[in-house]
Design an enzyme around this catalytic site. Structure first.
Site, PDB file in Angstrom:
ATOM      1  N   ARG A   1      -1.079   7.108   5.838  1.00  0.00           N
ATOM      2  CA  ARG A   1      -2.188   8.048   6.055  1.00  0.00           C
ATOM      3  C   ARG A   1      -1.721   9.499   5.902  1.00  0.00           C
ATOM      4  NH1 ARG A   1      -4.165   6.476  11.735  1.00  0.00           N
ATOM      5  NH2 ARG A   1      -5.977   7.831  11.380  1.00  0.00           N
TER       6      ARG A   1
ATOM      7  N   ARG B   1      -5.254   0.752  17.584  1.00  0.00           N
ATOM      8  CA  ARG B   1      -5.899   0.810  16.257  1.00  0.00           C
ATOM      9  C   ARG B   1      -4.891   0.412  15.194  1.00  0.00           C
ATOM     10  NH1 ARG B   1      -8.939   6.417  14.793  1.00  0.00           N
ATOM     11  NH2 ARG B   1      -8.143   6.041  12.709  1.00  0.00           N
TER      12      ARG B   1
ATOM     13  N   ARG C   1      -1.512   7.043  21.030  1.00  0.00           N
ATOM     14  CA  ARG C   1      -2.826   6.447  20.773  1.00  0.00           C
ATOM     15  C   ARG C   1      -2.691   4.976  20.403  1.00  0.00           C
ATOM     16  NH1 ARG C   1      -6.871   9.440  16.634  1.00  0.00           N
ATOM     17  NH2 ARG C   1      -5.926   8.149  15.042  1.00  0.00           N
TER      18      ARG C   1
ATOM     19  N   ARG D   1     -12.025  14.369   1.936  1.00  0.00           N
ATOM     20  CA  ARG D   1     -10.582  14.118   1.925  1.00  0.00           C
ATOM     21  C   ARG D   1     -10.000  14.215   0.523  1.00  0.00           C
ATOM     22  NH1 ARG D   1     -10.675  10.782   6.963  1.00  0.00           N
ATOM     23  NH2 ARG D   1      -8.590  10.137   7.544  1.00  0.00           N
TER      24      ARG D   1
ATOM     25  N   LYS E   1      -9.356  16.461  15.438  1.00  0.00           N
ATOM     26  CA  LYS E   1     -10.665  16.762  14.850  1.00  0.00           C
ATOM     27  C   LYS E   1     -11.796  16.078  15.631  1.00  0.00           C
ATOM     28  CE  LYS E   1      -9.629  15.100  10.687  1.00  0.00           C
ATOM     29  NZ  LYS E   1      -8.261  14.593  10.875  1.00  0.00           N
TER      30      LYS E   1
HETATM   31  P1  AMP Z   1     -10.152   8.532  10.206  1.00  0.00           P
HETATM   32  O1  AMP Z   1     -10.661   7.947  11.466  1.00  0.00           O
HETATM   33  O2  AMP Z   1     -10.928   9.744   9.745  1.00  0.00           O
HETATM   34  O3  AMP Z   1      -8.675   8.813  10.225  1.00  0.00           O
HETATM   35  O4  AMP Z   1     -10.404   7.435   9.061  1.00  0.00           O
HETATM   36  C1  AMP Z   1      -9.842   6.141   9.153  1.00  0.00           C
HETATM   37  C2  AMP Z   1      -9.714   5.535   7.770  1.00  0.00           C
HETATM   38  O5  AMP Z   1     -11.023   5.444   7.162  1.00  0.00           O
HETATM   39  C3  AMP Z   1      -8.895   6.337   6.767  1.00  0.00           C
HETATM   40  O6  AMP Z   1      -7.508   6.095   6.891  1.00  0.00           O
HETATM   41  C4  AMP Z   1      -9.458   5.819   5.447  1.00  0.00           C
HETATM   42  O7  AMP Z   1      -9.010   4.504   5.157  1.00  0.00           O
HETATM   43  C5  AMP Z   1     -10.938   5.714   5.763  1.00  0.00           C
HETATM   44  N1  AMP Z   1     -11.627   7.000   5.523  1.00  0.00           N
HETATM   45  C6  AMP Z   1     -12.260   7.782   6.443  1.00  0.00           C
HETATM   46  N2  AMP Z   1     -12.793   8.874   5.867  1.00  0.00           N
HETATM   47  C7  AMP Z   1     -12.479   8.795   4.557  1.00  0.00           C
HETATM   48  C8  AMP Z   1     -12.731   9.646   3.432  1.00  0.00           C
HETATM   49  N3  AMP Z   1     -13.395  10.793   3.564  1.00  0.00           N
HETATM   50  N4  AMP Z   1     -12.250   9.248   2.223  1.00  0.00           N
HETATM   51  C9  AMP Z   1     -11.594   8.086   2.070  1.00  0.00           C
HETATM   52  N5  AMP Z   1     -11.298   7.252   3.081  1.00  0.00           N
HETATM   53  C10 AMP Z   1     -11.739   7.594   4.324  1.00  0.00           C
END
Ligand code: AMP
Length: 186
Positions: free
Chosen positions: A144, A133, A127, A88, A13
């Site tokens: 996740r 990370r 990654r 989400r 994404k």
């Molecule tokens: P991402 O980089 O989008 O995978 O986000 C990393 C982490 O940020 C996720 O595993 C969640 O802990 C938090 N996070 C990001 N976006 C959201 C969202 N829309 N709702 C809840 N937690 C989020």
């Protein structure tokens, strides 16, 4: 054009959002990036979400909804928004519809990037090795993915009911995925 790039973590994404931003001037709104920036800045919000993020769980709807609300106001007049990693949960999707309506806008398309579990695991292992990370470690990544299937996948019927979902093969190479996204947006 307001679109959601939808799919599990590591579906591509972020990569595709950056390409769309470069090519079309749309504004990428990634709640993951916003939360990582908050942590980096040492803010109170960053401290509050750090452990939740590192474990791979979702932070509260209220927190991410407020981040998006602020970002929408800050970028009034943008030619389009790309929502990346948001919404989400169904509650987030409902809040997004309401926020956009307030600005006289709506979600036009939801582009779903489809990648099978084995390829997701391979990408995330790579990654993790390259970027380190914390939430890419195998244990957190499993949390996740579980969160994705339990809390995020129900958005598919939500947007299907609105006739907005287009599915794209996310396993092709980056430029082929971009081409499929362009067709999905046409
Ligand atoms: P991402 O980089 O989008 O995978 O986000 C990393 C982490 O940020 C996720 O595993 C969640 O802990 C938090 N996070 C990001 N976006 C959201 C969202 N829309 N709702 C809840 N937690 C989020």
């Amino acid at each position: 054009m307001n679109l959601i790039l939808f799919g599990p973590p590591a579906a591509g994404k972020g990569t595709q959002a950056k390409k769309l931003t470069a090519e079309r001037g749309y504004v990428q709104l990634s709640t993951g990036d916003m939360l990582r920036a908050a942590r980096k800045s040492g803010s109170e919000l960053g401290a509050r979400v750090a452990a939740i993020m590192d474990a791979g769980s979702l932070v509260s709807d209220e927190i991410v909804i407020e981040l998006i609300e602020d970002a929408l106001s800050a970028h009034k007049g943008a030619p389009g928004f790309i929502f990346d990693g948001f919404p989400r949960t169904v509650a987030q999707a409902e809040a997004l519809d309401a926020m956009l309506a307030k600005h006289g806008q709506q979600i036009d398309r939801v582009v779903r990037l489809e990648v099978d579990s084995q390829q997701l695991m391979d990408r995330i292992a790579k990654r993790f090795a390259e970027e380190g990370r914390a939430d890419d470690n195998p244990e957190a990544y499993k949390v996740r993915l579980d969160a994705y299937f339990a809390q995020t996948a129900p958005l598919v019927p939500y947007y299907e009911a609105q006739g907005k979902i287009r599915s794209v093969d996310g396993m092709a190479d980056v430029s082929a995925v971009s081409a499929s996204i362009a067709s999905a947006l046409a």
